[in-house]
Design an enzyme around this catalytic site. Sequence first.
Site: not given
Length: 283
Positions: A31-33, A37, A151, A154, A190, A192
């Site tokens: 979230g906190a898009l 995203h 990321d 990840q 960018l 969050s």
Amino acid sequence: MQLIQTAHELAEVVAEQKRAGRKIGFVPTMGALHQGHAALVERAKLESDFVVVSIFVNPLQFGAGEDFDKYPRTLDVDARLLSDIGADVLFAPSAAEIYPADGQIKRLSAGELGEVFEGKTRPGHFDGMLTVVNRLFDLVNPDLVFFGAKDAQQVALVRRMLNEQISVGERAPIRLVECETVRDLAGLALSSRNRYLSEHQVGVARTLIAALREAAKFEDRAKALDAGKAALSPEARLDYLELVDADSFEVLESSKGKKARLIIAAYVGDTRLIDNLVIDRTS
Ligand code: PAF
């Protein structure tokens, strides 16, 4: 767009789409898009027929003293953004849905690659990340999954997990699509967590990409790291800046003839930011 909160309902909706022969694209998020995203969702729309986005702030991937409690939770705004850009399903499960008390949730270990760089500073982070991603893949049953290149460690871990699971027949094939990092006009990746930054700190944060770009001018590791460190604002507290193999994350002494990656993590105030740049010197 449908808002779905239970695994059961999600399974029914996805199964119906699959019966109709549609390819399911999946974008996992906390979230906190932001526009990064949105770019993942746009790409998912291009490459699949039905797009599921999840929002779940995963407690397992936050360490003690990290920002789990203050992590921005903006479900209403996020839902509006996703609906505007045409996601088909927003899956926003409770923690009990992801980690049922009586459930046999498979805990994954990220191994050695999970213990360096991000994993060294954030012990257990990648084990928690892989555990939830694996669980979400089980629940969503996607054909394609979309991850942001910011990321990078990840992405490498999820790719390895998928390759292993698919090769032993534990999971039906899923294609991982790595999408380019979205940056602001000054190059800041960018994130969050950027919303924690003051205006002044945004200026400091922008020197992370400046450090990577300066470092990228040199093949030799020592020269690259010196140049990078010199370009980073003294107000940023460097965690690591390193030259590594783009895929294995092994440290390289030179990027000559290699597909390398410069990776950086630094604190701006209390906010930990990461970024990376691929340097392809194979041709
Ligand atoms: O990148 C993220 O937002 C998270 O690590 C993910 C993949 C959604 C798993 O919680």
